[in-house]
Scaffold this motif. Structure first.
Motif, PDB file in Angstrom:
ATOM      1  N   ALA A 270       0.827  -1.202   0.000  1.00 19.13           N
ATOM      2  CA  ALA A 270       0.000   0.000   0.000  1.00 19.13           C
ATOM      3  C   ALA A 270       0.865   1.257   0.000  1.00 19.13           C
ATOM      4  O   ALA A 270       0.609   2.199  -0.752  1.00 19.13           O
ATOM      5  CB  ALA A 270      -0.929  -0.009   1.206  1.00 19.13           C
ATOM      6  N   ALA A 271       1.920   1.271   0.840  1.00 19.91           N
ATOM      7  CA  ALA A 271       2.737   2.472   0.926  1.00 19.91           C
ATOM      8  C   ALA A 271       3.467   2.723  -0.392  1.00 19.91           C
ATOM      9  O   ALA A 271       3.486   3.836  -0.906  1.00 19.91           O
ATOM     10  CB  ALA A 271       3.741   2.341   2.072  1.00 19.91           C
ATOM     11  N   VAL A 272       4.040   1.659  -0.957  1.00 23.30           N
ATOM     12  CA  VAL A 272       4.780   1.813  -2.214  1.00 23.30           C
ATOM     13  C   VAL A 272       3.836   2.284  -3.317  1.00 23.30           C
ATOM     14  O   VAL A 272       4.137   3.216  -4.065  1.00 23.30           O
ATOM     15  CB  VAL A 272       5.468   0.481  -2.605  1.00 23.30           C
ATOM     16  CG1 VAL A 272       5.977   0.528  -4.032  1.00 23.30           C
ATOM     17  CG2 VAL A 272       6.606   0.177  -1.648  1.00 23.30           C
ATOM     18  N   THR A 273       2.668   1.658  -3.396  1.00 28.94           N
ATOM     19  CA  THR A 273       1.738   2.015  -4.462  1.00 28.94           C
ATOM     20  C   THR A 273       1.193   3.425  -4.268  1.00 28.94           C
ATOM     21  O   THR A 273       1.149   4.222  -5.208  1.00 28.94           O
ATOM     22  CB  THR A 273       0.575   0.999  -4.506  1.00 28.94           C
ATOM     23  OG1 THR A 273       1.138  -0.303  -4.607  1.00 28.94           O
ATOM     24  CG2 THR A 273      -0.328   1.262  -5.683  1.00 28.94           C
ATOM     25  N   ALA A 274       0.784   3.741  -3.036  1.00 34.33           N
ATOM     26  CA  ALA A 274       0.242   5.073  -2.785  1.00 34.33           C
ATOM     27  C   ALA A 274       1.280   6.126  -3.143  1.00 34.33           C
ATOM     28  O   ALA A 274       0.980   7.124  -3.805  1.00 34.33           O
ATOM     29  CB  ALA A 274      -0.159   5.210  -1.315  1.00 34.33           C
ATOM     30  N   PHE A 275       2.524   5.878  -2.736  1.00 30.48           N
ATOM     31  CA  PHE A 275       3.561   6.873  -2.998  1.00 30.48           C
ATOM     32  C   PHE A 275       3.846   6.989  -4.498  1.00 30.48           C
ATOM     33  O   PHE A 275       3.965   8.085  -5.036  1.00 30.48           O
ATOM     34  CB  PHE A 275       4.844   6.527  -2.237  1.00 30.48           C
ATOM     35  CG  PHE A 275       5.780   7.687  -2.152  1.00 30.48           C
ATOM     36  CD1 PHE A 275       5.616   8.635  -1.161  1.00 30.48           C
ATOM     37  CD2 PHE A 275       6.803   7.835  -3.080  1.00 30.48           C
ATOM     38  CE1 PHE A 275       6.467   9.728  -1.088  1.00 30.48           C
ATOM     39  CE2 PHE A 275       7.657   8.930  -3.012  1.00 30.48           C
ATOM     40  CZ  PHE A 275       7.488   9.874  -2.006  1.00 30.48           C
ATOM     41  N   SER A 276       3.924   5.851  -5.172  1.00 31.13           N
ATOM     42  CA  SER A 276       4.217   5.885  -6.606  1.00 31.13           C
ATOM     43  C   SER A 276       3.124   6.607  -7.379  1.00 31.13           C
ATOM     44  O   SER A 276       3.394   7.432  -8.251  1.00 31.13           O
ATOM     45  CB  SER A 276       4.362   4.468  -7.160  1.00 31.13           C
ATOM     46  OG  SER A 276       5.338   3.767  -6.453  1.00 31.13           O
ATOM     47  N   VAL A 277       1.876   6.282  -7.059  1.00 33.92           N
ATOM     48  CA  VAL A 277       0.769   6.902  -7.792  1.00 33.92           C
ATOM     49  C   VAL A 277       0.692   8.394  -7.469  1.00 33.92           C
ATOM     50  O   VAL A 277       0.497   9.225  -8.361  1.00 33.92           O
ATOM     51  CB  VAL A 277      -0.557   6.185  -7.462  1.00 33.92           C
ATOM     52  CG1 VAL A 277      -1.752   6.970  -7.955  1.00 33.92           C
ATOM     53  CG2 VAL A 277      -0.557   4.793  -8.069  1.00 33.92           C
ATOM     54  N   ALA A 278       0.892   8.741  -6.184  1.00 36.86           N
ATOM     55  CA  ALA A 278       0.817  10.151  -5.817  1.00 36.86           C
ATOM     56  C   ALA A 278       1.920  10.959  -6.502  1.00 36.86           C
ATOM     57  O   ALA A 278       1.664  12.055  -7.006  1.00 36.86           O
ATOM     58  CB  ALA A 278       0.890  10.312  -4.305  1.00 36.86           C
ATOM     59  N   THR A 279       3.148  10.408  -6.569  1.00 33.83           N
ATOM     60  CA  THR A 279       4.215  11.184  -7.219  1.00 33.83           C
ATOM     61  C   THR A 279       4.023  11.244  -8.733  1.00 33.83           C
ATOM     62  O   THR A 279       4.441  12.190  -9.370  1.00 33.83           O
ATOM     63  CB  THR A 279       5.625  10.608  -6.944  1.00 33.83           C
ATOM     64  OG1 THR A 279       5.522   9.197  -6.959  1.00 33.83           O
ATOM     65  CG2 THR A 279       6.175  11.064  -5.633  1.00 33.83           C
ATOM     66  N   LEU A 280       3.370  10.239  -9.277  1.00 32.37           N
ATOM     67  CA  LEU A 280       3.088  10.282 -10.719  1.00 32.37           C
ATOM     68  C   LEU A 280       2.189  11.470 -11.042  1.00 32.37           C
ATOM     69  O   LEU A 280       2.336  12.137 -12.062  1.00 32.37           O
ATOM     70  CB  LEU A 280       2.396   8.978 -11.139  1.00 32.37           C
ATOM     71  CG  LEU A 280       1.919   8.912 -12.584  1.00 32.37           C
ATOM     72  CD1 LEU A 280       3.106   8.683 -13.507  1.00 32.37           C
ATOM     73  CD2 LEU A 280       0.887   7.803 -12.767  1.00 32.37           C
ATOM     74  N   VAL A 281       1.247  11.733 -10.142  1.00 33.43           N
ATOM     75  CA  VAL A 281       0.205  12.714 -10.422  1.00 33.43           C
ATOM     76  C   VAL A 281       0.564  14.094  -9.877  1.00 33.43           C
ATOM     77  O   VAL A 281       0.311  15.110 -10.510  1.00 33.43           O
ATOM     78  CB  VAL A 281      -1.126  12.235  -9.798  1.00 33.43           C
ATOM     79  CG1 VAL A 281      -2.190  13.302  -9.904  1.00 33.43           C
ATOM     80  CG2 VAL A 281      -1.575  10.947 -10.465  1.00 33.43           C
ATOM     81  N   TYR A 282       1.194  14.131  -8.702  1.00 31.38           N
ATOM     82  CA  TYR A 282       1.390  15.399  -7.996  1.00 31.38           C
ATOM     83  C   TYR A 282       2.152  16.418  -8.844  1.00 31.38           C
ATOM     84  O   TYR A 282       3.283  16.164  -9.285  1.00 31.38           O
ATOM     85  CB  TYR A 282       2.129  15.148  -6.685  1.00 31.38           C
ATOM     86  CG  TYR A 282       2.298  16.383  -5.838  1.00 31.38           C
ATOM     87  CD1 TYR A 282       1.199  16.999  -5.256  1.00 31.38           C
ATOM     88  CD2 TYR A 282       3.548  16.935  -5.642  1.00 31.38           C
ATOM     89  CE1 TYR A 282       1.342  18.131  -4.489  1.00 31.38           C
ATOM     90  CE2 TYR A 282       3.709  18.076  -4.868  1.00 31.38           C
ATOM     91  CZ  TYR A 282       2.591  18.672  -4.298  1.00 31.38           C
ATOM     92  OH  TYR A 282       2.738  19.804  -3.544  1.00 31.38           O
TER      93      TYR A 282
END
Ligand code: HEM
Ligand SMILES: [Cu+2]
Lengths: 180, 481
Positions: free
Chosen positions: B310-322
């Motif tokens: 969850a942490a890896v995915t949340a972080f990856s997706v958030a940095t992709l979009v942010y």
């Protein structure tokens, strides 16, 4: 014991927090310029994010594990032992291993041990207070005896509902006892 | 040619899954209206509906993930449409058998068919229904086991064991041959699926031994452990398959650089692979006779299986979009919302997987609350994102997003409203799997009615997505494509 309302609030706050953060992230994307560099210093932020979550979980583990029901009153002698036998679709509560059809009355503030068995399929021994809030439970599994120790602080009528699906009359399988 | 037949079978899969999904949502709505006392089914009909809904839903969304990775795998390794066709045939036969066992044979031991309930002597269903139900699981199992093992073998032709688990990334140095995250996550999930299907084989053999030979009596605790090793693991791995599709497609659709595997992505998914296999112990917290060590392992594994992925995915997706100007399409919005839903459901799960909370949440509506969140508002949306993307890929049409906000609004309000009623139910101690609520459980019925209406809204939104996808998918068959 943490109660239901506290857990609901913890959940709702965390859920809203997640939603708000991700909505903000989404909006930042809509407003970003074509050549926007994105998140600055991602490695550092990633480290803090992971470390924070990890620490949070370790703390939660340390706080909650000792409160597990297996350790409750483990080194005390129960004041009363109640033999519970579940079968499709009723519960029988008795002070001996034999079935009993008397009303069950238990003392408040003392350690009670429930020895929960099942005659046929799996059932759940769910203990509800007189406001129908679930206060404690254990499973009734054929071939095994689950021992649940509990102290009832509040006098009143307690209801037992079946908390493991056991067939077509699962939802009417219930019983009760009194604490005074 | 091969690619064309893969497209075709993928289209048929997508349509099959969506049709079964709409039917199963309808069953869900019927159950909620029954609990709300607007409908009055006979209890055994209610429980047969519950059983059908549960098995069908778990089945189609696990299959949906396999469909997605089967299709996307063709980018990295040689895949065959044959395996997918084989699994499709088995799945359809399995569904027919299942629905016959429940609706014609009235089998209603719930989707977990916990031993010894299916064999209970006073069962309200016919013996043939038990047989048909268990054999329908055999048919599903054979189809998916062959499919999963086949895909794993295809991956292993191009990647070594070290590479599928991205172990060469763990050193921190740039390795010569990189493992794409898609291959890593697909492999991790396939291994999990193969293991849990094997557990199902053992479980079913134990059932059959007791049914077809005399003198065999199984141990209820062992059977329960097997049941949840199978059921819990399958439901979780299905989610990871959906995530594999997100890692593969989200940056691409958004017009950004592909995700790469780094040491922490590799480490995160390896931890998840191991921990998820013992997290199922949390289903036995209230069986005090279970060895105490397993209980503690259950809570540790539940926490540490969810954290890394969850942490890896949340972080990856958030940095992709942010602050990145990514291209938003309906596919990416579904992915993005699906990730949010998955994380929120995960919070509900972690709360319940804490032993000291479980004692007041176990088998209340809190349980369907959290797993419907990460399914109906998580994995379903992730898979739907893939379906949507594939439908446009097949038909060569463009995928824009502006006109889709009405649909999304329906899904969001309907979906989150529906699961919120479950959480409120759980917090009011409402038991799960009750056809009708006893008088004392005062909140049960009104919450059920509200949930049913929210689910109707969700169903309408789904229907809108479905119609577009069907129109696009059928294009994959037209001679021009
Ligand atoms: C909006 C769509 C849906 C509706 C209206 C719905 C409704 C329901 C209802 C009313 C129950 C019974 C709850 C109870 O225990 O009292 C249930 C159980 C269940 N649902 Fe759903 N559901 C939906 C979507 C899904 C999805 C997407 C999945 C995917 C995996 C799913 C899987 C299950 C399972 C596994 C059960 C447990 C069955 C059992 O207890 O044997 N549902 N659902
Ligand atoms: Cu029962």
């Amino acid at each position: 014991m943490t109660d239901h309302k506290t857990l609901l609030w913890i959940f709702l706050i965390a859920a809203v927090l997640i939603a708000v953060i991700f909505i903000a992230v989404y909006r930042s994307s809509l407003q970003a310029a074509e050549d926007s560099p994105g998140l600055e210093n991602p490695k550092r932020k990633r480290f803090f994010f992971f470390a924070l979550l990890f620490a949070l979980l370790v703390i939660l583990l340390a706080v909650t594990l000792p409160k597990s029901p297996y350790y409750m009153h483990a080194d005390e002698t129960p004041a009363e032992v109640v033999y519970v036998r579940a079968e499709q679709y009723s519960f029988n509560l008795s002070r001996t291993e034999e079935l009993s059809y008397d009303d069950m009355e238990l003392p408040a503030g003392k350690v009670i041990e429930f020895r929960v068995r099942s005659k046929d399929v799996n059932h759940g021994f769910g203990v509800y207070n007189d406001k129908y809030e679930l206060v404690t439970q254990t499973q009734a599994m054929p071939g095994y005896v689950n021992r649940l120790r509990w102290v009832f602080d509040e006098p009143g009528t307690y209801h037992i509902l079946c908390l493991e699906y056991c067939g077509m009359s699962h939802h009417i399988m219930s019983s009760s006892f009194t604490v005074n | 040619m091969e690619n064309r037949s893969l497209k075709k079978v993928t289209s048929v899969w997508i349509i099959t899954i969506l049709v079964l999904f709409l039917a199963s949502i309808t069953l869900g709505i019927i159950m909620r209206f029954n609990q709300g006392t607007q409908l009055h089914l006979k209890p055994n009909t209610f429980y047969a509906t519950l059983t059908t809904h549960g098995v069908t839903m778990i089945g189609i969304w696990a299959a949906a993930g396999l469909v997605a990775i089967n299709y996307l795998l063709s980018r990295y390794v040689k895949t065959s449409a044959g395996l997918s066709i084989f699994a499709l045939v088995f799945t359809v036969i399995g569904v027919v058998m299942l629905w016959m066992s429940t609706f014609a044979g009235n089998f209603h031991a719930a989707w977990t068919f916990l031993y010894p309930l299916p064999l209970a002597p006073y069962a309200a269903w016919k013996a043939w229904a038990t047989n048909l139900f268990l054999w329908s699981l055999v048919v599903f199992g054979v189809g998916w086991l062959v499919w999963s093992v086949g895909m794993m073998a295809q991956i292993l032709r191009n990647y070594s064991i070290t590479e599928i688990f991205a172990w060469q990334h763990l050193t921190g140095k740039e390795p010569e041959k990189k493992t794409p995250p898609f291959i890593l996550i697909s492999s991790v999930s396939l291994i999990g699926i193969i293991l849990c299907l094997l557990a199902a084989v053992v479980l079913l053999v134990f059932f059959f031994m007791e049914m077809y030979t005399t003198g065999v009596k199984n141990d209820a605790l062992l059977m329960k452990n097997l049941t949840y090793f199978f059921g819990h693991t399958l439901a979780n791995e299905a989610l990871y398959l959906g995530l594999a599709a997100v890692y593969e497609l989200m940056p691409e659709v958004g017009g950004r650089k592909k995700f790469g595997t780094t040491w922490y992505v590799a480490l995160g998914w390896n931890c998840t692979m191991v921990f998820v296999l013992t997290a199922f112990f949390h289903h036995m917290y209230m069986d005090f006779v279970q060895p105490g060590g397993f209980q503690i392992v259950g809570q540790l594994a539940s926490y540490f299986a969810s954290l890394p992925a969850a942490a890896v995915t949340a972080f990856s997706v958030a940095t992709l979009v942010y602050r990145n100007r990514i291209k938003w399409s309906f596919t990416n919005l579904l992915f993005f919302i699906g990730i949010i839903g998955w994380l929120i459901g995960g919070v509900g799960a972690v709360i319940d997987s804490t032993i000291s909370n479980n004692i007041i949440l176990h088998n209340t509506l809190w349980v369907p609350a959290h797993f419907h969140t990460y399914n109906a508002m998580g994995n379903v949306l992730l898979c739907l994102g893939f379906f949507w993307w594939a439908a446009h890929d097949f038909s060569g049409t463009r995928d824009t997003f502006r006109s889709h906000w009405p649909t999304l609004t329906l899904l969001l309000i309907g979906g989150f409203g529906f699961v919120l009623m479950f959480y409120l139910g759980g917090a009011s101690s409402v038991p799960r799997r009750y056809a009708v609520y006893p008088e004392g459980i005062a909140n049960g019925a009104p919450l059920a009615t509200a949930a049913a209406w929210f689910a109707v809204v969700y169903l309408v939104g789904m229907l809108m997505v479905f119609l577009t996808i069907i129109r696009r998918c059928t294009k994959a068959f037209s001679p021009a494509s």
